[in-house]
Design a protein around this motif. Structure first.
Motif, short mmCIF file in Angstrom:
data_model
loop_
_atom_site.label_atom_id
_atom_site.label_comp_id
_atom_site.label_asym_id
_atom_site.label_seq_id
_atom_site.Cartn_x
_atom_site.Cartn_y
_atom_site.Cartn_z
N VAL A 38 0.94 -1.08 -0.10
CA VAL A 38 -0.08 0.02 0.17
C VAL A 38 0.99 1.24 0.02
O VAL A 38 1.84 1.38 0.53
N VAL A 39 0.45 2.32 -0.76
CA VAL A 39 1.17 3.48 -0.83
C VAL A 39 0.07 4.47 -0.84
O VAL A 39 -0.77 4.85 -1.61
N ALA A 40 0.48 5.56 0.19
CA ALA A 40 -0.49 6.48 0.38
C ALA A 40 0.53 7.94 0.12
O ALA A 40 1.34 8.29 0.55
N TRP A 105 -9.38 6.42 5.72
CA TRP A 105 -9.22 6.24 4.24
C TRP A 105 -10.17 5.19 3.90
O TRP A 105 -10.86 4.25 4.52
N GLY A 106 -10.70 5.19 2.64
CA GLY A 106 -11.89 4.33 1.85
C GLY A 106 -11.38 4.19 0.55
O GLY A 106 -10.74 5.25 -0.02
N GLY A 107 -12.10 3.07 0.14
CA GLY A 107 -11.71 2.86 -1.63
C GLY A 107 -12.44 1.44 -1.70
O GLY A 107 -13.11 0.88 -1.03
N GLN A 108 -11.67 1.08 -2.79
CA GLN A 108 -12.05 -0.35 -3.45
C GLN A 108 -10.74 -1.08 -3.54
O GLN A 108 -9.92 -0.57 -4.28
N GLY A 123 -6.40 17.40 9.30
CA GLY A 123 -6.80 17.66 7.98
C GLY A 123 -5.99 17.26 6.96
O GLY A 123 -6.42 17.83 5.68
N CYS A 124 -4.96 16.98 6.66
CA CYS A 124 -4.24 16.17 5.73
C CYS A 124 -5.30 15.32 4.87
O CYS A 124 -5.90 14.53 5.60
N GLN A 125 -4.95 15.07 3.78
CA GLN A 125 -5.56 14.19 2.97
C GLN A 125 -4.92 13.85 1.59
O GLN A 125 -3.98 14.40 1.36
N GLY A 126 -5.34 12.79 0.93
CA GLY A 126 -4.45 12.35 -0.19
C GLY A 126 -5.26 11.07 -0.93
O GLY A 126 -6.30 10.91 -0.31
N ASP A 127 -4.55 10.52 -1.52
CA ASP A 127 -4.66 9.15 -2.41
C ASP A 127 -3.85 8.03 -1.76
O ASP A 127 -2.95 8.19 -1.48
#
Length: 133
Positions: A38-40, A105-108, A123-127
């Motif tokens: 996993v890479v964030a 975090w969430g996704g598929q 408040g940080c965010q990303g993919d």
């Protein structure tokens, strides 16, 4: 073994509350588990609270409804991943520092790969991206 589709709801620490560089968490891989990298990656440099946002990478394993693993952020701080795979293929998991969950975090995940987004409590965010090892 292939995972058909699963919703991934997890917590990930990317600002490192209470964790020092000397903290070491050994990855525990369960025999027969499916392994993923996993890479964030942050999509912002600084949060609204002034915290510098950083990325993380690590390994996740999934077996018999259990999720586990370890992440290391860009500042070399380590975080433990634990969670549960539900019958509907959704996952609820957490990434903690000293037992404290501090982000989500969430996704598929489909066909041994996945993607989604994350946000921490500062408040940080990303993919994030997940790929089979």
């Amino acid at each position: 073994m292939k995972l058909a589709a699963l919703s991934l709801l997890a917590t990930v620490v990317l600002t490192g509350y209470g964790c020092s560089n000397s903290t070491h968490i050994s990855p525990t891989v369960v025999e027969g588990a499916e392994l993923f990298e996993v890479v964030a990656t942050p999509t912002m440099q600084t949060s609204h609270t002034g915290v510098t946002c950083v990325g993380a990478r690590g390994q996740v394993w999934i077996k018999d409804g259990t999720v586990g693993g370890v992440l290391t952020d860009d500042r070399q701080r380590n975080f433990k991943i634990t969670g549960r795979l539900k019958a509907d293929h959704s996952v609820e998991a957490g990434i903690a520092v000293n037992g404290q969950l501090v982000a989500s975090w969430g996704g598929q995940v489909r066909h041994n790969a996945g993607h989604g987004s994350w946000r921490d409590e500062s408040g940080c965010q990303g993919d994030w991206r997940l790929s089979s090892l």
